[in-house]
Design a protein around this motif. Sequence first.
Motif, mmCIF file in Angstrom:
data_model
loop_
_atom_site.group_PDB
_atom_site.id
_atom_site.type_symbol
_atom_site.label_atom_id
_atom_site.label_comp_id
_atom_site.label_asym_id
_atom_site.label_seq_id
_atom_site.Cartn_x
_atom_site.Cartn_y
_atom_site.Cartn_z
ATOM 1 N N ARG A 4 36.314 17.603 -36.839
ATOM 2 C CA ARG A 4 36.684 17.870 -38.224
ATOM 3 C C ARG A 4 36.819 16.546 -38.967
ATOM 4 N NH1 ARG A 4 38.654 23.209 -39.162
ATOM 5 N NH2 ARG A 4 38.629 24.329 -37.192
ATOM 6 N N ARG A 5 36.087 16.422 -40.013
ATOM 7 C CA ARG A 5 36.124 15.223 -40.824
ATOM 8 C C ARG A 5 36.965 15.509 -42.066
ATOM 9 N NH1 ARG A 5 33.951 11.247 -37.724
ATOM 10 N NH2 ARG A 5 31.886 11.724 -36.946
ATOM 11 N N ILE A 6 37.625 14.475 -42.563
ATOM 12 C CA ILE A 6 38.402 14.603 -43.792
ATOM 13 C C ILE A 6 37.573 14.006 -44.923
ATOM 14 C CG2 ILE A 6 40.496 13.893 -45.000
ATOM 15 C CD1 ILE A 6 41.896 13.787 -42.290
ATOM 16 N N TRP A 7 37.348 14.806 -45.938
ATOM 17 C CA TRP A 7 36.555 14.382 -47.088
ATOM 18 C C TRP A 7 37.478 14.268 -48.288
ATOM 19 C CZ3 TRP A 7 31.842 13.314 -45.273
ATOM 20 C CH2 TRP A 7 31.412 13.988 -44.124
ATOM 21 N N HIS A 8 37.699 13.047 -48.761
ATOM 22 C CA HIS A 8 38.607 12.810 -49.888
ATOM 23 C C HIS A 8 37.867 12.005 -50.956
ATOM 24 C CE1 HIS A 8 42.456 12.319 -51.884
ATOM 25 N NE2 HIS A 8 42.152 11.044 -52.045
ATOM 26 N N PRO A 9 37.672 12.571 -52.144
ATOM 27 C CA PRO A 9 36.959 11.833 -53.195
ATOM 28 C C PRO A 9 37.600 10.471 -53.459
ATOM 29 C CG PRO A 9 37.347 14.110 -53.856
ATOM 30 C CD PRO A 9 38.130 13.885 -52.594
ATOM 31 N N GLY A 10 36.763 9.437 -53.446
ATOM 32 C CA GLY A 10 37.247 8.084 -53.696
ATOM 33 C C GLY A 10 38.115 7.534 -52.580
ATOM 34 N N GLY A 11 38.053 8.147 -51.427
ATOM 35 C CA GLY A 11 38.904 7.736 -50.314
ATOM 36 C C GLY A 11 38.540 6.375 -49.743
ATOM 37 N N THR A 12 39.526 5.782 -49.086
ATOM 38 C CA THR A 12 39.318 4.561 -48.326
ATOM 39 C C THR A 12 39.363 4.958 -46.860
ATOM 40 O OG1 THR A 12 40.304 3.186 -50.042
ATOM 41 C CG2 THR A 12 40.226 2.252 -47.825
ATOM 42 N N TYR A 13 38.345 4.552 -46.108
ATOM 43 C CA TYR A 13 38.182 4.974 -44.722
ATOM 44 C C TYR A 13 38.016 3.784 -43.788
ATOM 45 C CZ TYR A 13 37.213 9.678 -46.466
ATOM 46 O OH TYR A 13 37.301 10.908 -47.072
ATOM 47 N N GLU A 113 36.244 7.992 -37.596
ATOM 48 C CA GLU A 113 36.657 7.706 -38.969
ATOM 49 C C GLU A 113 38.112 8.098 -39.149
ATOM 50 O OE1 GLU A 113 37.520 11.493 -40.667
ATOM 51 O OE2 GLU A 113 35.856 11.146 -39.314
ATOM 52 N N HIS A 114 38.778 7.391 -40.053
ATOM 53 C CA HIS A 114 40.181 7.652 -40.359
ATOM 54 C C HIS A 114 40.383 7.441 -41.843
ATOM 55 C CE1 HIS A 114 44.566 7.383 -40.240
ATOM 56 N NE2 HIS A 114 44.453 6.246 -40.897
ATOM 57 N N LEU A 115 40.901 8.448 -42.533
ATOM 58 C CA LEU A 115 41.239 8.328 -43.952
ATOM 59 C C LEU A 115 42.533 7.530 -44.082
ATOM 60 C CD1 LEU A 115 40.845 9.120 -46.963
ATOM 61 C CD2 LEU A 115 42.180 11.190 -46.451
ATOM 62 N N ILE A 116 42.494 6.478 -44.861
ATOM 63 C CA ILE A 116 43.675 5.643 -45.072
ATOM 64 C C ILE A 116 44.659 6.408 -45.957
ATOM 65 C CG2 ILE A 116 44.507 3.455 -46.061
ATOM 66 C CD1 ILE A 116 42.868 3.169 -43.427
ATOM 67 N N ARG A 117 45.905 6.460 -45.514
ATOM 68 C CA ARG A 117 46.933 7.282 -46.180
ATOM 69 C C ARG A 117 47.741 6.539 -47.241
ATOM 70 N NH1 ARG A 117 44.530 11.427 -43.779
ATOM 71 N NH2 ARG A 117 45.164 11.836 -41.665
ATOM 72 N N ASP A 118 48.041 5.256 -46.974
ATOM 73 C CA ASP A 118 48.896 4.497 -47.888
ATOM 74 C C ASP A 118 48.693 3.000 -47.648
ATOM 75 O OD1 ASP A 118 50.388 3.894 -45.549
ATOM 76 O OD2 ASP A 118 51.795 5.517 -45.920
ATOM 77 N N GLU A 119 49.447 2.185 -48.356
ATOM 78 C CA GLU A 119 49.297 0.724 -48.237
ATOM 79 C C GLU A 119 49.599 0.218 -46.826
ATOM 80 O OE1 GLU A 119 48.141 -1.880 -50.099
ATOM 81 O OE2 GLU A 119 47.388 -0.312 -51.417
ATOM 82 N N ALA A 120 50.628 0.777 -46.193
ATOM 83 C CA ALA A 120 50.976 0.334 -44.832
ATOM 84 C C ALA A 120 49.836 0.661 -43.867
ATOM 85 C CB ALA A 120 52.276 0.992 -44.374
ATOM 86 N N ASP A 121 49.248 1.849 -44.004
ATOM 87 C CA ASP A 121 48.116 2.259 -43.170
ATOM 88 C C ASP A 121 46.922 1.338 -43.415
ATOM 89 O OD1 ASP A 121 46.856 3.957 -41.307
ATOM 90 O OD2 ASP A 121 46.173 5.342 -42.871
ATOM 91 N N PHE A 122 46.688 1.014 -44.678
ATOM 92 C CA PHE A 122 45.609 0.092 -45.042
ATOM 93 C C PHE A 122 45.805 -1.253 -44.343
ATOM 94 C CE2 PHE A 122 43.860 -3.310 -47.644
ATOM 95 C CZ PHE A 122 42.599 -2.841 -47.979
ATOM 96 N N GLN A 123 47.029 -1.807 -44.431
ATOM 97 C CA GLN A 123 47.282 -3.127 -43.859
ATOM 98 C C GLN A 123 47.140 -3.127 -42.347
ATOM 99 O OE1 GLN A 123 47.749 -5.946 -45.890
ATOM 100 N NE2 GLN A 123 47.138 -6.829 -43.936
ATOM 101 N N VAL A 124 47.616 -2.083 -41.687
ATOM 102 C CA VAL A 124 47.485 -2.005 -40.228
ATOM 103 C C VAL A 124 46.012 -2.005 -39.823
ATOM 104 C CG1 VAL A 124 47.775 -0.436 -38.253
ATOM 105 C CG2 VAL A 124 49.714 -0.928 -39.751
#
Length: 174
Positions: A4-13, A113-124
Amino acid sequence: MDYRRIWHPGGTYFFTINLLQRKNNDLLIQNIQLLRDSIKAVKVNHPFKTHGWVVLPEHMHCLIELPANDIDYATRIRLIKMGFSKAIPKNERRSAIRIKRGERGIWQRRYWEHLIRDEADFQVHLDYIHYNPVKHGWVKQVKDWPYSTFHRWVERDVYPLNWAGIDENLYGVE
């Protein structure tokens, strides 16, 4: 297995993309310019913002952001892999199934693939990308790996040049 893939418009992955044959394979860094050319060509018709990228000999990780109303990261990944595959000589081993389907034997079919959830997730995930050459033992310091976006982030004063040496505790865990 049901993927199952997560599809989020404009998402960061965040993505992990592996070569099929990972053992003793340096195909990606030996052909780094062909990989760069493939990425650049895909961006022309399927734009995305690159936040982080590291290319290791047999796999790569990237952190990309799609345009505001776009969800189609799968096409981008497929085209990058396809462009690279078409640019290199056909001398890899292929299974009977891959031959029957007309497929190259370069890439693993799937990717993570992993959809980035927030700034902390992005930084990790950005840290993980840049630390990966050290993690895998290719270099002792992040600054010594030439195939990553680390130096761009140093120029932006996000990381110090000496960040994440082999003895450094990356995530502050004792």
